[in-house]
Design an enzyme around this catalytic site. Sequence first.
Site, PDB file in Angstrom:
ATOM      1  N   ALA A   1      13.734  -6.984   3.863  1.00  0.00           N
ATOM      2  CA  ALA A   1      13.743  -6.805   5.320  1.00  0.00           C
ATOM      3  C   ALA A   1      12.914  -7.920   5.934  1.00  0.00           C
ATOM      4  CB  ALA A   1      13.150  -5.451   5.706  1.00  0.00           C
TER       5      ALA A   1
ATOM      6  N   ARG B   1      12.606 -10.506   9.725  1.00  0.00           N
ATOM      7  CA  ARG B   1      13.143 -10.857  11.036  1.00  0.00           C
ATOM      8  C   ARG B   1      13.525 -12.322  11.109  1.00  0.00           C
ATOM      9  NH1 ARG B   1       9.002  -7.138  14.420  1.00  0.00           N
ATOM     10  NH2 ARG B   1      10.045  -5.179  13.988  1.00  0.00           N
TER      11      ARG B   1
ATOM     12  N   VAL C   1      -7.293  -8.436  -2.294  1.00  0.00           N
ATOM     13  CA  VAL C   1      -8.622  -9.032  -2.431  1.00  0.00           C
ATOM     14  C   VAL C   1      -8.560 -10.279  -3.307  1.00  0.00           C
ATOM     15  CG1 VAL C   1     -11.003  -8.674  -3.166  1.00  0.00           C
ATOM     16  CG2 VAL C   1      -9.701  -6.759  -2.241  1.00  0.00           C
TER      17      VAL C   1
ATOM     18  N   LYS D   1     -12.249  -6.754   2.474  1.00  0.00           N
ATOM     19  CA  LYS D   1     -12.136  -6.901   1.018  1.00  0.00           C
ATOM     20  C   LYS D   1     -13.333  -6.277   0.315  1.00  0.00           C
ATOM     21  CE  LYS D   1      -9.558 -11.187   1.773  1.00  0.00           C
ATOM     22  NZ  LYS D   1      -9.756 -12.635   2.022  1.00  0.00           N
TER      23      LYS D   1
END
Lengths: 430, 430
Positions: free
Chosen positions: B38, B40, B126, B199
């Site tokens: 998916a 755009r 991270v 993180k």
Amino acid sequence: MGICGLGTVGGGTFNVLQRNAEEIARRAGRAIEVTHIATRHPNPSCNVGDHVQVCDDALALASNPDIDVIVELIGGYDLALKIVMQAIANGKHVVTANKALIAVHGNEIFAAAREKGVMVVFEAAVAGGIPIIKALREGLAANRVQWLAGIINGTGNFILTEMRDKGRTFADVLAEAQALGYAEADPTFDVEGIDAAHKLTILASLAFGIPLQFDKAYTEGITKLTTADVNYAEAFGYRIKHLGIARRTADGVELRVHPTLIPADRLLANVHGVMNAVMVNGDAVGSTLYYGAGAGAEPTASAVVADIIDVARAMATEPSSRVPHLAFGADTLSDLPVLPVGDVETAYYLRLQAQDRPGVLARVASILSERGINIESIMQKDVEEQDGLVPIIILTHRVREQSMNDAIAAMEALDEVAGPLMRIRVEQLD
Amino acid sequence: MGICGLGTVGGGTFNVLQRNAEEIARRAGRAIEVTHIATRHPNPSCNVGDHVQVCDDALALASNPDIDVIVELIGGYDLALKIVMQAIANGKHVVTANKALIAVHGNEIFAAAREKGVMVVFEAAVAGGIPIIKALREGLAANRVQWLAGIINGTGNFILTEMRDKGRTFADVLAEAQALGYAEADPTFDVEGIDAAHKLTILASLAFGIPLQFDKAYTEGITKLTTADVNYAEAFGYRIKHLGIARRTADGVELRVHPTLIPADRLLANVHGVMNAVMVNGDAVGSTLYYGAGAGAEPTASAVVADIIDVARAMATEPSSRVPHLAFGADTLSDLPVLPVGDVETAYYLRLQAQDRPGVLARVASILSERGINIESIMQKDVEEQDGLVPIIILTHRVREQSMNDAIAAMEALDEVAGPLMRIRVEQLD
């Protein structure tokens, strides 16, 4: 679970399991229990309670139907191999810290384990507490590994660190390392690179998906290094480290342990004392590095216990869904050849002793240029050493080892050159 | 498998899966196939074949019964959260690189995932390609982690490296980082430490077995650092790094991101440019370090794909035998409090501008000593700056932040001291 061997690593493993039992159970989702220990000598650091059965026959543990996981921490080839093979034959999973065993007998051990559908795990076999095997088998699994290079023998790195920092000789530091207990009474495995070659053999298989081929690793020790070499390297902006290097080339795989000049600003150049570190370069991730204690009771135990937890988790899993022993499916191992060292291409540091006469430098330079070897820098020290000889230090560009051997023979044959030439490989590791 | 988002990381993930398909299949024991994407906008670097279904509705993928694993690489909180929660509700496993999402909404996401028995994995969240999450969740599972400290924002480290190496100002380097595409047009998340705090929040949960508590992290940026501070630090043998630090103390957990002086010979001090590194100290293993690229298309993809392989392997496993989302069983998380920053104890670097009059140094020193703060060294530069002011630089021993705040207020109130004082925390990391 049964532990075979309650020496340094066995004792450390028992103690870590006991001390961190609550934390480990919270992570593993179950208690990890040592039910049996086989040892010939009690370990005064271990408080073994009554609930643990202690015997002196490790082979008996490998046949005991009450035990599902055997932790082999005896070391060596003979008894350890028997224990591991018997445990596998009896359908037990195996955790081991034994690099020599895996490097030399791993192929047959893993074949037997596949046959029986059991796990054989060995995180502690390379670089002690650093989870480098997990990184190669799982963390970097998306990558085509290009090369890896590691400081994977703490004793050797301790010696080189002391030589550089304090200007001490190899022999002097080795004697201290032995007194401190870092080095064995017979230090051959450490200082001749055999221990590092065991570990490198394992790392290379996990990185490239090739069978273990310890006998094809090129191994060169650090016994001939002098403080003069350490200092000249420094003057050129390099440090000498004893590295295990595995590299994929178009023709095959390089597998070699030798002293290496690396640029002083590289992280590997700044790994000091008994610490270990492994750099791994993958096509997607680029260069990564893993650093930590490469030996010692509890750092090694950290890796052994992590393996035990992994085994406990994956026990109920279908063998086909477990991580393969050598990271790649056994039926997909590659026959990429291990290259003879003569085919390896590196840059070189050369040090030769020559009489201080005009024309020597020119003759040396032309021997190199005739063989297509480009000189990066050349330095003639005017400090006269014994017998009127002066040292000439050369850094070359990359060249195939065969060509360099030929050039070295020609230089040593010059009248003005005395004694054997010192040759150390140079790697940029970038 | 469906990938949501085909931007930098999504494109990198698709390309690594395609380029290394054979190598990955040999490791994973099965082919890893992207069936749906998916996005755009098409990604010009990706050669998406006809066998992949492409749409622009990521939420639709999360409800598509043909998809078993959703890879969320859109970023941000809103749509990403919807996709992840919907995928979980539909019984799909989730792989994400979204640190903000995990740090802020992780507790609810993992609760929903446990309910449904699905995995949510986030290695790429991270330190990009460095397998630090796997190291903390699995490799170091035997350890009671004492502390960790990391360079976990590449943009910030690039800026500090340039300031030190080239004497450039913060603003100057930031502008270049933006031009190079390292820093966002709005660099707040990077230079104010918010990205690093996301993180760090994740790392601390994995290390200590506590819920995610991003709102309790102390966050201080690097915008006020001057080249003068960088140089004075250097003169004392230190370097300034923007670190995320989590530490277990008797009273709770420290969770803090701030500029930090660390000794110049530490490995972390030698992590340059956009590279990341995390040091983890465990009670068994001691100090370990993990280094690599913290961002970028393919380094991040390396982590995403490793997670995908892990999910493929563990799919058939009982949820109770999988590694818990936050490393520790959800019902065993600890309520160890996150300490307010006032309770944190560190050493300090202080720089103040004072009039060059006798007695100033004595007054400053007595303000510190009255509060029980020991001075390690003090340096008064005789280079006069504007308005007749000279800089005084002080290194202190460890002290509770509250006491230091009090001392700083008293120093700033002195007639001879001009403007606000510069205060940077100092850590030895040993």
